[in-house]
Design a protein around this motif. Structure first.
Motif, mmCIF file in Angstrom:
data_model
loop_
_atom_site.group_PDB
_atom_site.id
_atom_site.type_symbol
_atom_site.label_atom_id
_atom_site.label_comp_id
_atom_site.label_asym_id
_atom_site.label_seq_id
_atom_site.Cartn_x
_atom_site.Cartn_y
_atom_site.Cartn_z
ATOM 1 N N PHE A 94 -4.164 6.759 15.048
ATOM 2 C CA PHE A 94 -4.943 6.946 14.163
ATOM 3 C C PHE A 94 -6.287 5.357 13.980
ATOM 4 C CE2 PHE A 94 -3.454 9.804 10.730
ATOM 5 C CZ PHE A 94 -2.852 10.295 11.509
ATOM 6 N N TYR B 212 0.667 5.003 1.270
ATOM 7 C CA TYR B 212 -0.689 6.598 2.244
ATOM 8 C C TYR B 212 -0.291 8.235 1.724
ATOM 9 C CZ TYR B 212 -3.687 2.500 3.767
ATOM 10 O OH TYR B 212 -4.458 1.201 3.837
ATOM 11 N N PHE C 297 1.198 -1.491 -0.201
ATOM 12 C CA PHE C 297 0.411 0.200 0.388
ATOM 13 C C PHE C 297 0.751 1.177 0.212
ATOM 14 C CE2 PHE C 297 -3.866 -2.346 1.527
ATOM 15 C CZ PHE C 297 -3.092 -3.042 2.001
ATOM 16 N N GLN D 219 8.783 4.427 7.442
ATOM 17 C CA GLN D 219 9.198 5.170 8.267
ATOM 18 C C GLN D 219 8.531 6.819 7.548
ATOM 19 O OE1 GLN D 219 9.709 3.986 10.952
ATOM 20 N NE2 GLN D 219 11.275 5.221 11.601
ATOM 21 N N PHE E 114 -8.495 5.555 6.477
ATOM 22 C CA PHE E 114 -8.000 5.753 8.113
ATOM 23 C C PHE E 114 -8.657 7.106 8.879
ATOM 24 C CE2 PHE E 114 -4.177 3.626 10.049
ATOM 25 C CZ PHE E 114 -3.327 2.759 7.843
ATOM 26 N N GLY E 115 -9.185 7.769 9.042
ATOM 27 C CA GLY E 115 -9.963 8.856 10.009
ATOM 28 C C GLY E 115 -8.334 10.103 9.844
ATOM 29 N N GLU E 116 -9.135 11.196 10.249
ATOM 30 C CA GLU E 116 -8.304 11.929 10.443
ATOM 31 C C GLU E 116 -7.190 12.108 11.738
ATOM 32 O OE1 GLU E 116 -10.434 16.019 8.093
ATOM 33 O OE2 GLU E 116 -10.626 15.237 10.083
ATOM 34 N N GLY E 117 -7.232 11.295 12.792
ATOM 35 C CA GLY E 117 -6.099 11.391 13.711
ATOM 36 C C GLY E 117 -6.547 11.969 15.354
ATOM 37 N N PHE F 148 3.835 -0.193 8.625
ATOM 38 C CA PHE F 148 4.403 1.344 7.699
ATOM 39 C C PHE F 148 5.712 1.213 7.471
ATOM 40 C CE2 PHE F 148 0.680 3.703 6.335
ATOM 41 C CZ PHE F 148 -0.052 2.338 7.884
ATOM 42 N N GLN G 125 0.007 11.517 3.666
ATOM 43 C CA GLN G 125 0.007 12.383 5.476
ATOM 44 C C GLN G 125 0.274 13.395 4.322
ATOM 45 O OE1 GLN G 125 1.771 11.923 8.640
ATOM 46 N NE2 GLN G 125 -0.298 11.559 9.530
ATOM 47 N N GLY H 286 7.211 6.487 13.693
ATOM 48 C CA GLY H 286 6.629 5.690 12.856
ATOM 49 C C GLY H 286 5.005 4.757 13.130
ATOM 50 N N LEU H 287 4.085 5.044 12.227
ATOM 51 C CA LEU H 287 3.028 4.081 12.850
ATOM 52 C C LEU H 287 3.115 2.804 12.418
ATOM 53 C CD1 LEU H 287 1.217 5.792 9.709
ATOM 54 C CD2 LEU H 287 0.607 5.517 11.628
ATOM 55 N N TRP I 89 -5.105 13.703 18.226
ATOM 56 C CA TRP I 89 -3.799 13.486 18.753
ATOM 57 C C TRP I 89 -3.425 14.050 19.946
ATOM 58 C CZ3 TRP I 89 -4.123 14.060 13.734
ATOM 59 C CH2 TRP I 89 -3.019 14.052 12.867
ATOM 60 N N ARG J 68 -9.989 15.685 17.560
ATOM 61 C CA ARG J 68 -9.276 15.531 16.591
ATOM 62 C C ARG J 68 -8.174 16.132 17.175
ATOM 63 N NH1 ARG J 68 -7.988 17.369 11.561
ATOM 64 N NH2 ARG J 68 -5.959 15.958 11.384
ATOM 65 N N PHE K 7 3.296 7.245 3.482
ATOM 66 C CA PHE K 7 3.947 6.138 3.584
ATOM 67 C C PHE K 7 3.767 4.592 2.585
ATOM 68 C CE2 PHE K 7 4.683 7.449 7.940
ATOM 69 C CZ PHE K 7 4.261 8.886 7.903
ATOM 70 N N SER L 79 -2.086 18.534 6.628
ATOM 71 C CA SER L 79 -3.399 18.434 8.009
ATOM 72 C C SER L 79 -3.644 17.068 8.746
ATOM 73 C CB SER L 79 -4.673 18.442 6.566
ATOM 74 O OG SER L 79 -4.989 17.720 6.010
ATOM 75 N N GLY L 80 -2.409 16.287 8.878
ATOM 76 C CA GLY L 80 -2.404 15.479 9.336
ATOM 77 C C GLY L 80 -3.197 13.560 9.184
ATOM 78 N N GLU L 81 -4.324 13.777 8.027
ATOM 79 C CA GLU L 81 -4.999 12.964 7.443
ATOM 80 C C GLU L 81 -4.267 12.067 6.901
ATOM 81 O OE1 GLU L 81 -5.725 15.658 6.912
ATOM 82 O OE2 GLU L 81 -6.838 15.299 4.650
ATOM 83 N N LEU L 82 -4.584 10.634 6.912
ATOM 84 C CA LEU L 82 -3.609 9.578 6.059
ATOM 85 C C LEU L 82 -4.494 9.456 5.325
ATOM 86 C CD1 LEU L 82 -1.943 6.922 8.744
ATOM 87 C CD2 LEU L 82 -1.037 8.603 6.641
ATOM 88 N N PHE M 1 -5.291 7.085 1.334
ATOM 89 C CA PHE M 1 -5.157 6.084 0.724
ATOM 90 C C PHE M 1 -4.969 6.109 -0.418
ATOM 91 C CE2 PHE M 1 -5.645 1.693 -0.947
ATOM 92 C CZ PHE M 1 -6.238 1.566 -2.052
#
Lengths: 115, 115
Positions: free
Chosen positions: B91, A37, A35, A107, B106-109, A105, A39, B42-43, B111, B9, A91, A42-45, A47
């Motif tokens: 996330f 992704y 996969f 790095q 994924f969502g926006e996370g 994932f 980012q 990382g994730l 923090w 958020r 990522f 704004s922070g969202e991931l 796809f």
């Protein structure tokens, strides 16, 4: 054990340049999934693409293209004619076959497109 | 067509307090995953849940962390007695089916900052 390596920590290019993000993976499975992704700041991931290990066809989606090479265990991502909006952390991720959907994932590569 | 919804958020907690992060999966998705993005690591996968069941919690810290996905309502990731090291982006992701190879969105996370 599974592992994803994105050796490029940061890349900076000028707008309209082409840029390739490298991804190398390790797995003992013969069936697996890869996969990418994105980012953005704004922070969202977000796809971008999923590829299974039996499908080595390269894929193109607009300015994005992916080169999957099992022989070198690589799944590289190229952005053609980059734009400032492409600036983000990208990522690469791997999941094994069977069982839970668990992504491993890399790095990440921070891509900056300068105007 | 709402995506994966996470709230809050941003969350600030003092050391020793509890943090609760909520996640509503995409419509039609019954599989939920939590990942954590630590600054230098990382994730990483934390836990995979279906309605009322924890399927895989191999990535969850052994203490202070718990997750649930009740029959009604959102999935909750709960962190008790937070410490500074819990500061991270959390996330949530969802998929329509379980098993490997399915795309997870994924969502926006959320923090979390522990002060």
């Amino acid at each position: 054990a599974q592992k994803v390596t994105q050796a490029q920590t940061e890349i900076s290019v000028v707008e309209k340049e082409d840029v390739t993000l490298d991804c190398v993976y390790e797995t003992r499975d013969t069936t697996y999934y890869l996969f990418w992704y994105k980012q953005p700041p704004s922070g969202e991931l977000v796809f971008l693409i999923r590829r299974n290990s039996f499908d080595e066809q390269n894929e193109i989606s607009g300015r994005y293209s992916w080169n999957f090479q099992k022989s070198t265990s690589s799944f590289n991502f190229t952005i053609t004619a980059s734009q400032v909006v492409d600036s983000a952390v990208y990522f690469c991720a791997l999941s094994e076959a069977g069982g839970a959907q668990k992504l491993v994932f890399g790095q990440g590569t921070r891509l900056t497109i300068n105007p | 067509n709402a995506g994966v919804m996470q709230n809050p958020r941003h969350l600030v907690r003092r050391r020793g307090q509890e943090a609760r992060l909520r996640c509503s999966p995409m419509k039609g998705h019954s599989h939920v995953y939590w990942y954590r993005q630590l600054p230098e690591e990382g994730l990483k996968f934390m836990v995979y849940l279906q309605k009322e069941n924890i399927i895989d919690e191999s990535g969850m810290p052994k203490e202070r962390f718990s997750a649930e996905f009740p029959k009604e309502g959102p999935s909750i990731l709960r962190i008790q007695q937070v410490v500074r090291g819990d500061s991270a982006a959390y996330f949530c992701a969802s998929s329509p089916r379980g098993g490997s190879g399915n795309t997870i969105y994924f969502g926006e996370g959320s923090w979390l900052t522990v002060v």
